[in-house]
Design an enzyme around this catalytic site. Structure first.
Site, mmCIF file in Angstrom:
data_model
loop_
_atom_site.group_PDB
_atom_site.id
_atom_site.type_symbol
_atom_site.label_atom_id
_atom_site.label_comp_id
_atom_site.label_asym_id
_atom_site.label_seq_id
_atom_site.Cartn_x
_atom_site.Cartn_y
_atom_site.Cartn_z
ATOM 1 N N CYS A 60 0.818 -1.225 0.000
ATOM 2 C CA CYS A 60 0.000 0.000 0.000
ATOM 3 C C CYS A 60 0.850 1.273 0.000
ATOM 4 C CB CYS A 60 -0.933 0.011 1.201
ATOM 5 S SG CYS A 60 -1.997 -1.423 1.233
ATOM 6 N N HIS A 72 -3.534 6.930 2.800
ATOM 7 C CA HIS A 72 -3.883 5.647 2.196
ATOM 8 C C HIS A 72 -5.313 5.302 2.608
ATOM 9 C CE1 HIS A 72 -4.026 1.595 0.914
ATOM 10 N NE2 HIS A 72 -3.969 1.090 2.132
ATOM 11 N N ASN A 90 -10.109 -0.524 -0.388
ATOM 12 C CA ASN A 90 -8.646 -0.430 -0.272
ATOM 13 C C ASN A 90 -8.039 -0.968 -1.568
ATOM 14 O OD1 ASN A 90 -5.935 -0.776 0.288
ATOM 15 N ND2 ASN A 90 -6.253 -1.732 2.287
HETATM 16 O O1 UT7 Z 1 -3.868 -1.662 3.485
HETATM 17 C C1 UT7 Z 1 -2.983 -1.777 4.556
HETATM 18 C C2 UT7 Z 1 -3.566 -1.260 5.756
HETATM 19 N N1 UT7 Z 1 -4.740 -2.039 6.136
HETATM 20 C C3 UT7 Z 1 -5.446 -1.623 7.138
HETATM 21 O O2 UT7 Z 1 -5.134 -0.577 7.660
HETATM 22 C C4 UT7 Z 1 -6.572 -2.458 7.676
HETATM 23 C C5 UT7 Z 1 -6.556 -2.397 9.171
HETATM 24 N N2 UT7 Z 1 -7.597 -3.129 9.856
HETATM 25 C C6 UT7 Z 1 -8.911 -2.829 9.777
HETATM 26 O O3 UT7 Z 1 -9.290 -1.957 9.030
HETATM 27 C C7 UT7 Z 1 -9.874 -3.546 10.691
HETATM 28 O O4 UT7 Z 1 -9.167 -4.302 11.657
HETATM 29 C C8 UT7 Z 1 -10.870 -4.490 9.944
HETATM 30 C C9 UT7 Z 1 -11.880 -3.643 9.188
HETATM 31 C C10 UT7 Z 1 -10.131 -5.402 9.023
HETATM 32 C C11 UT7 Z 1 -11.661 -5.324 10.956
HETATM 33 O O5 UT7 Z 1 -12.304 -4.490 11.900
HETATM 34 P P1 UT7 Z 1 -12.228 -4.843 13.464
HETATM 35 O O6 UT7 Z 1 -13.047 -3.834 14.154
HETATM 36 O O7 UT7 Z 1 -10.782 -4.932 13.830
HETATM 37 O O8 UT7 Z 1 -12.979 -6.222 13.526
HETATM 38 P P2 UT7 Z 1 -12.433 -7.656 13.964
HETATM 39 O O9 UT7 Z 1 -11.494 -8.199 12.974
HETATM 40 O O10 UT7 Z 1 -11.972 -7.598 15.369
HETATM 41 O O11 UT7 Z 1 -13.750 -8.490 13.928
HETATM 42 C C12 UT7 Z 1 -14.820 -8.216 14.835
HETATM 43 C C13 UT7 Z 1 -15.931 -9.209 14.606
HETATM 44 C C14 UT7 Z 1 -15.467 -10.651 14.609
HETATM 45 O O12 UT7 Z 1 -16.476 -11.410 15.231
HETATM 46 P P3 UT7 Z 1 -16.340 -11.913 16.753
HETATM 47 O O13 UT7 Z 1 -15.078 -12.716 16.799
HETATM 48 O O14 UT7 Z 1 -16.243 -10.643 17.559
HETATM 49 O O15 UT7 Z 1 -17.587 -12.687 16.965
HETATM 50 C C15 UT7 Z 1 -15.388 -11.017 13.154
HETATM 51 O O16 UT7 Z 1 -15.594 -12.395 12.927
HETATM 52 O O17 UT7 Z 1 -16.513 -9.007 13.300
HETATM 53 C C16 UT7 Z 1 -16.521 -10.229 12.570
HETATM 54 N N3 UT7 Z 1 -16.340 -9.935 11.148
HETATM 55 C C17 UT7 Z 1 -17.360 -9.647 10.332
HETATM 56 N N4 UT7 Z 1 -18.685 -9.577 10.535
HETATM 57 C C18 UT7 Z 1 -19.462 -9.246 9.482
HETATM 58 C C19 UT7 Z 1 -15.177 -9.866 10.464
HETATM 59 N N5 UT7 Z 1 -15.434 -9.543 9.179
HETATM 60 C C20 UT7 Z 1 -16.778 -9.402 9.082
HETATM 61 C C21 UT7 Z 1 -17.640 -9.073 8.021
HETATM 62 N N6 UT7 Z 1 -18.958 -8.998 8.261
HETATM 63 N N7 UT7 Z 1 -17.173 -8.813 6.768
#
Ligand code: UT7
Length: 326
Positions: free
Chosen positions: A116, A253, A283
């Site tokens: 990225c 980004h 992204n």
């Molecule tokens: O390009 C390089 C830079 N990249 C980034 O900067 C990305 C950085 N990270 C992020 O943007 C975020 O961490 C994400 C958007 C990827 C994820 O958000 P989060 O708030 O960190 O969510 P999480 O991964 O902790 O997931 C929370 C919950 C989980 O369920 P449980 O374990 O709490 O029951 C996931 O299974 O959300 C669930 N989940 C979803 N639910 C519905 C994960 N993906 C999805 C989805 N739809 N697509």
């Protein structure tokens, strides 16, 4: 004493025709618009058609940038494509693009893989070559077809990414050597390979002879993305000799609106001055910044004379920033 600086003389972009909305995704995996919108700010993304390659998106973006710059293809004497989704393992997508654009025989062409942060890396390389007098006119592109390395059954990642390309033309010009000059005023790049396994493709030529799919430890990337994006801006502003208060536009980004909001707060820059395209691009890795820049120039938002600060962060980890007066 005058110095050479790289002037931004043209911008262009290309988004594939197909738009994939959050509602479309909710029919493919267990997700919904509410989760994707609130956690990421993404509403839709563009997805390349079958057979539509990174070089094709790059080509259309390049043609638009060349047209906007008012130059001939043959005036370009260096082409660099930042991508992690090149057409082939080798040769470089840039070499294929140079041929397609009908550049002068022998024009150097290379790809750069800094995920990225690729566009910031590529811009630093082109800017340094211009300032050294090795190159007069450079075509710098960030282009991706991430949809081809997305696991469409993995809701953790498939809702995040999109395809597209952004292109800029940089050209050498004599300047006064002050912070009020137009052109690239600063670039700064970093990497730390100890974060290799937090965001990666599980395939590789030397590793397992596959292209692989994107894997990400989202929470860890999120945490480190914020200070990295802040550092990219702050360090490049320092090199340029300007302050955040001088900045007309900040282009971060485009990975997650929550990250962008948080970085803007830490930088103490108003969200009205922050370019946000993640809502309709997702992204797009190396393409995200040049796409946001070119789209904002085309929309008449970013104008001649504006001071633009940029920062990026991605797999590696890599990160960095740049400051450019349009
Ligand atoms: O390009 C390089 C830079 N990249 C980034 O900067 C990305 C950085 N990270 C992020 O943007 C975020 O961490 C994400 C958007 C990827 C994820 O958000 P989060 O708030 O960190 O969510 P999480 O991964 O902790 O997931 C929370 C919950 C989980 O369920 P449980 O374990 O709490 O029951 C996931 O299974 O959300 C669930 N989940 C979803 N639910 C519905 C994960 N993906 C999805 C989805 N739809 N697509």
């Amino acid at each position: 004493m005058t110095i050479i600086r790289s002037q931004l003389i043209g911008t262009g972009y290309k988004l594939p025709a197909k738009v994939l909305t959050n509602d479309d995704l909710s029919k493919m995996v267990e997700t919904n618009d509410e989760w994707i919108s609130t956690r990421t700010g993404i509403k839709s993304r563009h997805i390349a058609a079958e057979g539509e390659q990174t070089s094709d998106l790059s080509y259309d973006a390049a043609l638009m940038a060349i047209k906007n710059a008012g130059i001939e293809n043959q005036e370009i004497d260096f082409v660099i494509v930042a991508t992690v989704t090149g057409d082939n393992t080798f040769p470089a997508t840039a070499a294929k693009l140079a041929k397609k654009l009908g550049l002068k025989p022998g024009t150097p062409a290379m790809d750069v893989n800094a995920a990225c942060s690729g566009f910031v890396y590529a811009s630093q390389i082109a800017d340094n070559m211009i300032r050294l007098g090795q190159v007069k006119t450079a075509l710098v592109i960030g282009a991706e077809t991430l949809s081809k390395i997305t696991d469409w059954t993995d809701r953790n990642t498939c809702v995040l990414f999109g395809d597209g390309a952004g292109a800029v033309i940089l050209r050498a010009a004599e300047c006064a050597g002050s912070k009020d000059d137009t052109g690239v005023l600063a670039t700064k790049i970093y990497a730390d390979g100890s974060h290799f396994d937090k965001l990666f493709s599980d395939g590789g030529v030397s590793f397992n002879q596959k292209a692989g799919f994107i894997h990400m430890d989202g929470k860890e990337v999120f945490k480190i993305a914020i200070p990295s994006l802040v550092q990219g801006v702050e360090e490049s502003l320092k090199i340029a000799g300007v302050s955040i208060n001088d900045v007309n536009w900040y282009i971060p980004h485009q990975a997650n609106l929550r990250i962008i909001d948080s970085v803007a707060k830490k930088l103490e820059i108003d969200m009205d001055k922050v370019i946000v395209t993640v809502d309709h691009h997702g992204n797009t890795s190396a393409a995200s910044i040049p796409l946001a820049l070119a789209e904002s120039v085309a929309a008449g938002k970013i104008k001649k004379g504006d001071l633009v600060a940029i920062s990026a962060m991605g797999a590696g980890f890599t990160w960095g920033g740049m400051v450019i007066r349009i």
